[in-house]
Design a protein around this motif. Sequence first.
Motif, PDB file in Angstrom:
ATOM      1  N   ARG A 103       0.843  -1.203   0.000  1.00 29.28           N
ATOM      2  CA  ARG A 103       0.000   0.000   0.000  1.00 29.28           C
ATOM      3  C   ARG A 103       0.877   1.251   0.000  1.00 29.28           C
ATOM      4  NH1 ARG A 103      -5.556  -1.016   1.716  1.00 29.28           N
ATOM      5  NH2 ARG A 103      -5.738   1.147   2.375  1.00 29.28           N
ATOM      6  N   ALA A 106       2.192   1.864  -3.420  1.00 35.64           N
ATOM      7  CA  ALA A 106       1.087   2.334  -4.255  1.00 35.64           C
ATOM      8  C   ALA A 106       0.836   3.821  -4.013  1.00 35.64           C
ATOM      9  CB  ALA A 106      -0.172   1.512  -3.981  1.00 35.64           C
ATOM     10  N   ASP A 107       0.784   4.223  -2.760  1.00 36.84           N
ATOM     11  CA  ASP A 107       0.558   5.638  -2.432  1.00 36.84           C
ATOM     12  C   ASP A 107       1.703   6.520  -2.917  1.00 36.84           C
ATOM     13  OD1 ASP A 107      -1.934   5.303  -1.183  1.00 36.84           O
ATOM     14  OD2 ASP A 107      -1.034   4.990   0.798  1.00 36.84           O
ATOM     15  N   PHE A 110       1.632   6.659  -6.838  1.00 39.45           N
ATOM     16  CA  PHE A 110       0.408   7.350  -7.259  1.00 39.45           C
ATOM     17  C   PHE A 110       0.538   8.851  -7.017  1.00 39.45           C
ATOM     18  CE2 PHE A 110      -3.890   8.966  -6.715  1.00 39.45           C
ATOM     19  CZ  PHE A 110      -4.579   8.379  -7.758  1.00 39.45           C
ATOM     20  N   MET A 123      -6.693   6.835  -4.430  1.00 38.28           N
ATOM     21  CA  MET A 123      -6.415   5.496  -3.926  1.00 38.28           C
ATOM     22  C   MET A 123      -7.408   5.177  -2.826  1.00 38.28           C
ATOM     23  SD  MET A 123      -3.943   4.246  -5.732  1.00 38.28           S
ATOM     24  CE  MET A 123      -3.662   2.745  -4.814  1.00 38.28           C
ATOM     25  N   GLN A 124      -8.046   3.999  -2.937  1.00 40.84           N
ATOM     26  CA  GLN A 124      -9.038   3.593  -1.946  1.00 40.84           C
ATOM     27  C   GLN A 124      -9.258   2.088  -2.018  1.00 40.84           C
ATOM     28  OE1 GLN A 124     -13.125   4.980  -3.134  1.00 40.84           O
ATOM     29  NE2 GLN A 124     -11.956   5.946  -4.794  1.00 40.84           N
ATOM     30  N   TYR A 131      -6.718  -2.317  -3.413  1.00 37.56           N
ATOM     31  CA  TYR A 131      -6.472  -0.906  -3.142  1.00 37.56           C
ATOM     32  C   TYR A 131      -6.136  -0.303  -4.495  1.00 37.56           C
ATOM     33  CZ  TYR A 131      -4.349   3.091  -0.651  1.00 37.56           C
ATOM     34  OH  TYR A 131      -4.033   4.335  -0.168  1.00 37.56           O
ATOM     35  N   TYR A 132      -6.915   0.693  -4.961  1.00 37.57           N
ATOM     36  CA  TYR A 132      -6.885   1.077  -6.370  1.00 37.57           C
ATOM     37  C   TYR A 132      -7.129   2.570  -6.544  1.00 37.57           C
ATOM     38  CZ  TYR A 132      -8.558   1.165 -11.231  1.00 37.57           C
ATOM     39  OH  TYR A 132      -8.742   1.438 -12.556  1.00 37.57           O
ATOM     40  N   GLY A 133      -6.507   3.151  -7.579  1.00 37.95           N
ATOM     41  CA  GLY A 133      -6.752   4.541  -7.943  1.00 37.95           C
ATOM     42  C   GLY A 133      -6.417   4.783  -9.402  1.00 37.95           C
ATOM     43  N   MET A 145      -3.313   2.499 -10.673  1.00 41.82           N
ATOM     44  CA  MET A 145      -2.456   1.925  -9.638  1.00 41.82           C
ATOM     45  C   MET A 145      -3.273   0.902  -8.885  1.00 41.82           C
ATOM     46  SD  MET A 145       0.269   1.544  -7.896  1.00 41.82           S
ATOM     47  CE  MET A 145       1.307   2.801  -8.580  1.00 41.82           C
ATOM     48  N   ASN A 146      -2.668  -0.255  -8.665  1.00 41.74           N
ATOM     49  CA  ASN A 146      -3.367  -1.341  -7.994  1.00 41.74           C
ATOM     50  C   ASN A 146      -2.448  -2.023  -6.994  1.00 41.74           C
ATOM     51  OD1 ASN A 146      -5.976  -2.871  -8.158  1.00 41.74           O
ATOM     52  ND2 ASN A 146      -4.523  -4.571  -8.351  1.00 41.74           N
ATOM     53  N   TYR A 147      -2.993  -2.311  -5.825  1.00 44.14           N
ATOM     54  CA  TYR A 147      -2.304  -3.168  -4.864  1.00 44.14           C
ATOM     55  C   TYR A 147      -3.297  -4.236  -4.471  1.00 44.14           C
ATOM     56  CZ  TYR A 147      -0.516  -5.117  -0.597  1.00 44.14           C
ATOM     57  OH  TYR A 147      -0.104  -6.010   0.367  1.00 44.14           O
TER      58      TYR A 147
END
Length: 151
Positions: A103, A106-107, A110, A123-124, A131-133, A145-147
């Motif tokens: 995560r 990803a943050d 992103f 991201m949410q 966890y995606y944005g 972006m994906n986790y």
Amino acid sequence: MKVVNPYLNFNGNTEEVFNFYKSVFGGEFAMLMRFKDIPAEATQDQAGEGCADAGVPAGEENGIMHIALPIGSSILMGTDVTSNMPQVDHGNGISLTLSAESREEADRVFNALAEGGKIQMPMQDMFWGDYYGMLTDKFGIQWMMNYSTQW
């Protein structure tokens, strides 16, 4: 097939774009070749339309003919489109999708890509468990972006 590597075209600012991506993802360029580096003996068939003997416009010799930046197991590649070629009109027909290892990663990525760009979806945690944005960076390139802990 092992991997798909995206190839991006820009209207003369490829070096700026790839230096930005290098600052986000780290690493070193695996290749950086300018139009002026094309050997004089290269034919139009070898160099492609708009290169070397085909006539790179004056003042564009330092443009990027080919650049490659490894990102994980993929390579992001790109080129400048010279002014005597059809110019690029970035549309929304493609997004580059990144799979982060955490995560936090990803943050970080992103937020770096979003700087100067536009966030479509922050991201949410999503209903499918990831966890995606989504965003469009300052160069008009769309990113997802994906986790996922599922794979």
